[in-house]
Structure formats: C-alpha cells, structure tokens
Design an enzyme around this catalytic site. Structure first.
Site, short mmCIF file in Angstrom:
data_model
loop_
_atom_site.label_atom_id
_atom_site.label_comp_id
_atom_site.label_asym_id
_atom_site.label_seq_id
_atom_site.Cartn_x
_atom_site.Cartn_y
_atom_site.Cartn_z
N ASP A 140 0.84 -1.19 0.00
CA ASP A 140 0.00 0.00 0.00
C ASP A 140 0.88 1.24 0.00
OD1 ASP A 140 -2.37 1.40 -0.01
OD2 ASP A 140 -2.55 1.46 2.17
N TYR A 142 1.12 5.76 -0.50
CA TYR A 142 0.71 6.97 0.23
C TYR A 142 0.81 8.08 -0.81
CZ TYR A 142 0.87 9.65 4.75
OH TYR A 142 0.63 10.43 5.86
N HIS A 147 -3.75 13.84 1.11
CA HIS A 147 -3.92 12.96 2.27
C HIS A 147 -2.67 13.03 3.16
CE1 HIS A 147 -4.89 9.45 4.69
NE2 HIS A 147 -3.75 8.90 4.34
N ARG A 156 1.92 16.80 13.06
CA ARG A 156 3.06 17.73 13.05
C ARG A 156 2.62 19.02 12.37
NH1 ARG A 156 4.64 12.95 10.85
NH2 ARG A 156 4.35 13.88 8.80
N GLU A 212 -10.47 3.70 4.23
CA GLU A 212 -9.60 4.49 3.36
C GLU A 212 -10.01 4.23 1.92
OE1 GLU A 212 -5.44 3.78 4.27
OE2 GLU A 212 -5.48 5.32 5.84
N GLU A 214 -9.39 3.90 -1.66
CA GLU A 214 -8.17 3.65 -2.43
C GLU A 214 -8.51 2.97 -3.76
OE1 GLU A 214 -4.74 2.23 -0.48
OE2 GLU A 214 -5.26 3.11 1.47
N ASP A 246 -8.92 0.22 2.45
CA ASP A 246 -7.86 -0.18 3.37
C ASP A 246 -8.29 0.20 4.79
OD1 ASP A 246 -5.33 -0.97 4.32
OD2 ASP A 246 -4.53 1.05 4.09
N ARG A 250 -7.28 3.80 13.80
CA ARG A 250 -6.39 4.95 14.02
C ARG A 250 -5.77 4.97 15.40
NH1 ARG A 250 -5.46 5.95 8.88
NH2 ARG A 250 -7.34 6.53 7.72
N GLN A 253 -3.00 2.52 15.30
CA GLN A 253 -1.98 3.07 14.41
C GLN A 253 -1.13 4.12 15.13
OE1 GLN A 253 -3.69 4.66 10.80
NE2 GLN A 253 -1.72 5.24 9.92
N TYR A 257 2.84 3.13 15.13
CA TYR A 257 3.39 3.38 13.79
C TYR A 257 4.84 3.83 13.75
CZ TYR A 257 3.33 8.54 13.50
OH TYR A 257 3.59 9.88 13.66
N LYS A 266 -3.66 -2.00 10.32
CA LYS A 266 -4.10 -2.10 8.93
C LYS A 266 -4.38 -3.54 8.50
CE LYS A 266 -2.96 2.24 7.52
NZ LYS A 266 -3.82 3.14 6.75
N THR A 270 -8.62 -5.83 4.46
CA THR A 270 -8.61 -4.90 3.34
C THR A 270 -9.63 -5.44 2.35
OG1 THR A 270 -6.24 -4.51 3.66
CG2 THR A 270 -7.18 -3.86 1.52
N THR A 373 -4.77 6.47 0.44
CA THR A 373 -6.03 7.21 0.51
C THR A 373 -6.04 8.35 -0.51
OG1 THR A 373 -6.07 6.73 2.85
CG2 THR A 373 -7.58 8.43 2.06
N GLU A 387 -9.78 12.35 8.11
CA GLU A 387 -9.70 13.66 7.45
C GLU A 387 -11.06 14.35 7.37
OE1 GLU A 387 -6.99 13.78 3.79
OE2 GLU A 387 -7.34 11.66 4.11
MN MN Z 1 -3.96 2.85 3.08
#
Ligand code: MN
Length: 451
Positions: A140, A142, A147, A156, A212, A214, A246, A250, A253, A257, A266, A270, A373, A387
C-alpha cells in the site's frame, strides 16, 4: 502507453439489452472479470455485462472463445484469474476481443442458443463473489499528497510533509492473507492502544475504526528478482484495476506506527471490489499526471518519463457511501461521504511500480498495489473519516484544531465508524466520445469486536 482501438467504439452494442443502458457500469466496452461461486461447481470466472454475468467456462466449453487447447481457453478453467494474468497482456487482449465478439448485438452464436444462454448468463443481483485473484503480496502506498499533508498536519502542524515525500513514493508492505472480496464483513479489531491520559497501554477494541478510499492495480506479468522495471514499461505490467478499502484502526496506528510504519492497525482486513477492470478497458481514460508544485523537485530519472507525465494519470471518479444499521432498518439508502478523483495522485502507478522494482524487488502475477487514501483539496473530497471530521489545518503554533462529526440522515453522528456501518465505494470513468465504464462496488459492513 495505452491506445484506444475498435473495442472502445462507443457505437458498439450488445444483445444483452441492459448493457446498452447509458447508466450501466458494464457496457460491452468494459467487460471486467470476476470469480463467482455458482454453488454446484468449482468457482467460475465470469465477465459482467449490463446487469448480467456470463460464465466464461461455459463459453469456453461450448467452443465460443477458441480451440479447446488454446491458452486463453485453458486459463478460464482456473479458480481465479492468476493463470490468465501469467500469460501476459496479449492473452487478456485476446479474451477481450473474443468476448466482445460473442456479446455484440449482431452475433447469434450465444444469443440464439437458448439452452447454453440459460446455463451461461445469469443476474449479477444475488451472485456470490469470490476473490478474483490469488494475491501473493500486497503493498500500500501513500501517493496522494493531499492525504499525506492532512494527516501530517494533524500530528506535526508545523511540518506536515516530510522531506522525502516529493522524491520517494512512500509505501509499506501490507498483508495479503486478510484481503477480502466485497461483501465480506469486517470485524472490529482489538489492539494495543495508549490513551493520552493513561500511563500505560491496554488491549481494547479499536474505538477509531476508519475506511480508506483507495484504488488498486493487480500485477499481470512480473519482473525477475534483481531486474528493475523501466518506467516506460511499468504500466504494461498491470493486468487490471479494482477499488480498495484499506480499513484502518487509528488508535492502534497512533501507538504502533513509529518507527516502522503501520502494522496491526491495517492488516486485520482490506476489501477489494469483485471486478477486475482490465488495462485495455481503461485505455480511453488516461490523463496527464498531476502537475507538481512550484518548488517540488523533478523526480530522479528512473521515476520520470515524458510519456508518463502526459498519460500516466487516470481519470477515475471515486465515491464513498455509508449506511448505518439504523439507516438500513429505516429503509434509507446509503448516503455520500465523499467524492474524489484519482487525478489527485501525486505519484502515478507507473512511478510507483518503477520505484517498487527499482531495487530489484520482484513483482509477481497477482500482486496488489494500492494507491493510498485518495483525497482532494476540499473537505467533501477527503477519503477517510480521520480527514473528513478534521477541522484543520490549524495556524502553525496555535492549538490543534477540533473535529466536527459527520451527520447521517437519521441524525446519528460519526467521528469514526460504528458497528453495523457499511462502507460502499464506487468508481467510474467518463470521457466525451466514449462509453462510461464503472467499477461496481466495494462493500464491507463492520461487525462488533469479538468478546
Ligand atoms: Mn492505506
């Protein structure tokens, strides 16, 4: 790069009348492949046309798709599409030509054989779909900068996009064993979660389950171990495409992560759509790659090609719907959560494939490579709940922005997904002068966590 041909002629019609309806996902110009459990026999490879499925083993046995020892006909005896995929792009194109011929309005070979037709043609409604492909590996990416920037800004605010983003298509190795076909329920996972106000983590059901939006490509012919794939040959490695959800937890995650990326957040599930849309069917819908930002670097030479910049994008509209348990009970149809476009991918699939193989990593027939995503620049085009409910981006230095829940027609509110919620992804391609094609649906309902 893809070229259109006579098989994309918008004037082509089928004797299966529902295929000529302008709103159908499956006109005769599409002919996606899927695998169906027909009960009494082994899994059957089928194509979708209009509101019907056509059993390709029946057509092959009746001699309508070529000689009995023809490689394409033999590949249709498989339990999935892998045998066909291994034969390379010419086999898929040959199957498309032969199928299109059998299903054309002026071909009576199947149309006028009532017995065979009754055996081979049956409704999509009520069909039990199986995994179309035996997936060996799932990666997968990004690849959508909107996103990456949104999610980055949540964690951040002063530095949302990491410096490698414009140089490297970022990805992680997912888990192939838990990829399931549309319609398979997905159980809310338990996982290790650490609340901000708690000193230690606990094993609990995820309270922040998310979808997600995708898009995935299925590799046809792979590359040998140690041999990279040149960017201008990368798209020809693709057998076809599908919709992908996906599912992501959260809260799990957030705790796990760093430093190696997502893992158990994850790989509990899927979902892919049952239909593999072939590379040939997509040919009219290529578009320029997304223009890079003013200050963005030009990619390194192995990730850059003029042809890919010109036609490496795909003009696919993607939509996500939700239907809660209460909505189902009230007889309400699913409601739209977001609508986005695959044109928003910052990296093209050719760049992603060239990157994936650039170290000599071998891609194999049946590998699933997903986009990450897909989110647009507006709130209503964000491809996940994380989001969609986010009020950001905040001003750097100010407190983090809050979350506004999504309101459903029943008055229910969602920050993340509840038990009983069903997520439905749809997609389609349109271009003036061509027939619209659709991707069918990618659905999954959330089951409560195991006690
Ligand atoms: Mn994904």
């Amino acid at each position: 790069m893809p070229q259109t041909n006579a098989s994309h002629d918008p004037a082509l019609r089928s004797w299966i009348e529902s295929a000529n309806d302008p709103g159908t996902d499956f006109p005769i110009q599409n002919l996606p492949l899927c695998v169906v459990d027909r009960g009494e026999s082994d899994p059957r490879i089928c194509t979708a046309i209009g509101s019907s499925l056509v059993d390709l083993l029946e057509l092959g046995d009746a001699g309508l798709l070529g000689e009995p020892d023809d490689d394409v006909v033999l590949a249709l005896q498989g339990e999935n599409l892998n045998l066909l995929m291994e034969q390379g792009p010419e086999a898929a194109s040959a199957l498309r030509r032969r199928l299109q011929s059998v299903l054309r309005h002026d071909n009576d070979a199947l149309r006028d054989r009532a017995g065979l037709r009754a055996q081979a043609v049956f409704p999509i409604d009520g069909a039990r779909f199986l995994m179309p492909v035996r997936i060996g590996d799932y990666t997968d990416f990004y690849a959508c900068m909107n996103h990456a920037r949104n999610v980055g800004a949540m964690f951040r605010p002063d530095n949302p996009l990491l410096p490698n983003y414009t140089w490297v298509p970022i990805g992680y190795h997912g888990r192939a064993s838990s990829v399931v076909v549309s319609g398979t329920p997905v159980r809310r996972p338990h996982g290790q979660v650490k609340a901000d106000d708690q000193p230690v983590p606990a094993l609990v059901p995820s309270a922040m389950l998310d979808h997600e939006l995708e898009f995935g490509v299925i590799i046809g012919q792979g590359n040998a171990l140690g041999e990279p794939v040149a960017i201008d040959h990368a798209w020809s490695r693709v057998f076809g495409v599908c919709l992908v959800n996906d599912w992501s937890a959260r809260d799990i995650q957030k705790w796990e992560y760093q430093p190696l990326g997502p893992f158990l957040a994850k790989n509990f599930g899927t979902t892919i759509s049952p239909f593999i849309i072939t590379r040939d069917a997509l040919a009219p819908f290529h578009a320029p790659a997304l223009a890079r930002g003013e200050g963005d670097p030009r990619p390194l030479p192995h990730l850059f090609s003029e042809a890919d910049q010109r036609e490496g994008g795909l003009n696919v509209t993607l939509e996500v719907f939700i239907q809660s348990e209460a909505m189902r009970q009230a007889g309400r149809s699913p409601t739209l959560l977001s609508r986005g476009s695959l044109r928003d991918m910052y990296w093209t699939f050719a760049q992603i494939i060239a990157h994936h193989a650039s170290n000599g990593c071998n891609l194999l027939p049946g590998d699933l490579i997903a986009s990450g995503t897909i989110s647009g620049g507006t709130r209503d085009s964000r491809g996940c709940m994380l989001e969609l409910t986010w009020d950001g981006p905040g001003v750097p230095g100010s407190p983090p922005p809050g979350r506004t829940p999504v309101r459903l027609p029943t008055g229910e509110e969602r920050r993340f997904l509840a038990d009983g919620d069903e997520i439905i992804i749809r997609g389609s391609c349109e271009r003036p002068g061509f027939r619209r094609i659709g991707f069918g649906e990618c659905r999954g309902v959330i089951l409560p966590a195991q006690r």
